[in-house]
Design a protein around this motif. Structure first.
Motif, mmCIF file in Angstrom:
data_model
loop_
_atom_site.group_PDB
_atom_site.id
_atom_site.type_symbol
_atom_site.label_atom_id
_atom_site.label_comp_id
_atom_site.label_asym_id
_atom_site.label_seq_id
_atom_site.Cartn_x
_atom_site.Cartn_y
_atom_site.Cartn_z
ATOM 1 N N ARG A 1 0.403 18.033 -3.809
ATOM 2 C CA ARG A 1 -0.391 19.231 -3.541
ATOM 3 C C ARG A 1 0.585 20.345 -3.187
ATOM 4 N N TRP A 2 0.932 21.160 -4.145
ATOM 5 C CA TRP A 2 1.889 22.236 -4.009
ATOM 6 C C TRP A 2 3.178 21.718 -3.405
ATOM 7 N N ARG A 3 3.488 21.994 -2.131
ATOM 8 C CA ARG A 3 4.745 21.541 -1.535
ATOM 9 C C ARG A 3 4.583 20.261 -0.722
ATOM 10 N N THR A 4 3.381 19.716 -0.643
ATOM 11 C CA THR A 4 3.131 18.516 0.148
ATOM 12 C C THR A 4 2.934 17.321 -0.776
ATOM 13 N N VAL A 5 3.717 16.288 -0.518
ATOM 14 C CA VAL A 5 3.617 15.047 -1.281
ATOM 15 C C VAL A 5 3.180 13.954 -0.311
ATOM 16 N N THR A 6 2.169 13.194 -0.721
ATOM 17 C CA THR A 6 1.696 12.080 0.089
ATOM 18 C C THR A 6 1.971 10.779 -0.652
ATOM 19 N N PHE A 7 2.633 9.868 0.040
ATOM 20 C CA PHE A 7 2.916 8.537 -0.482
ATOM 21 C C PHE A 7 1.986 7.552 0.227
ATOM 22 N N VAL A 8 1.362 6.673 -0.541
ATOM 23 C CA VAL A 8 0.464 5.660 0.009
ATOM 24 C C VAL A 8 0.915 4.309 -0.519
ATOM 25 N N LEU A 9 1.085 3.378 0.396
ATOM 26 C CA LEU A 9 1.560 2.046 0.047
ATOM 27 C C LEU A 9 0.552 0.984 0.453
ATOM 28 N N VAL A 10 0.175 0.173 -0.493
ATOM 29 C CA VAL A 10 -0.649 -1.015 -0.269
ATOM 30 C C VAL A 10 -0.372 -1.949 -1.444
ATOM 31 N N THR A 11 -0.334 -3.229 -1.180
ATOM 32 C CA THR A 11 -0.128 -4.196 -2.256
ATOM 33 C C THR A 11 -1.498 -4.508 -2.840
ATOM 34 N N HIS A 12 -1.806 -3.870 -3.954
ATOM 35 C CA HIS A 12 -3.146 -3.991 -4.540
ATOM 36 C C HIS A 12 -3.488 -5.431 -4.900
ATOM 37 N N SER A 13 -2.513 -6.185 -5.382
ATOM 38 C CA SER A 13 -2.779 -7.577 -5.778
ATOM 39 C C SER A 13 -3.158 -8.448 -4.583
ATOM 40 N N GLU A 14 -2.745 -8.025 -3.378
ATOM 41 C CA GLU A 14 -3.063 -8.785 -2.157
ATOM 42 C C GLU A 14 -4.177 -8.111 -1.357
ATOM 43 N N MET B 1 2.457 -13.293 -1.604
ATOM 44 C CA MET B 1 2.911 -12.612 -0.397
ATOM 45 C C MET B 1 1.701 -12.392 0.503
ATOM 46 N N ALA B 2 1.856 -12.669 1.775
ATOM 47 C CA ALA B 2 0.750 -12.594 2.724
ATOM 48 C C ALA B 2 0.524 -11.161 3.218
ATOM 49 N N VAL B 3 -0.737 -10.850 3.425
ATOM 50 C CA VAL B 3 -1.105 -9.574 4.034
ATOM 51 C C VAL B 3 -0.697 -9.622 5.502
#
Length: 94
Positions: A61-74, A1-3
């Motif tokens: 972090r308590w009531r705050t959720v952070t989602f981070v998306l990156v395709t590590h293999s690419e 899959m292309a970046v």
């Protein structure tokens, strides 16, 4: 899959409320009304991610959720990350 190119990511962001590009990844932080609401959202996102075999990095972090998306293999943002960001918005309610 292309970046994806910067231009492609920029074109996708208007359709991804709450998401931004930061440090080469898509990132969204959500403040929930209560700690357990955030934990429940993480559980639901986790189940979906497992089914899709594409897993976000998640910081709680308590009531705050952070989602981070990156395709590590690419080593970059791909269409899989954009799709998962849309899915997460649907799961947590934009």
């Amino acid at each position: 899959m292309a970046v994806l190119t910067d231009e492609q990511v920029d074109a996708a962001l208007p359709d991804l409320p709450g998401w931004e590009r930061a440090d080469g990844a898509l990132r969204r932080s959500i403040k929930f009304p209560a700690f357990l609401d955030g934990i429940d959202a993480v559980r639901r996102v986790g189940e979906h991610a497992e089914a899709k075999d594409h897993h976000p990095d998640i910081d709680i972090r308590w009531r705050t959720v952070t989602f981070v998306l990156v395709t590590h293999s690419e080593d970059g943002i791909t269409e899989k990350d954009v799709e998962m960001a849309r899915d997460i918005n649907g799961i947590v309610g934009q």
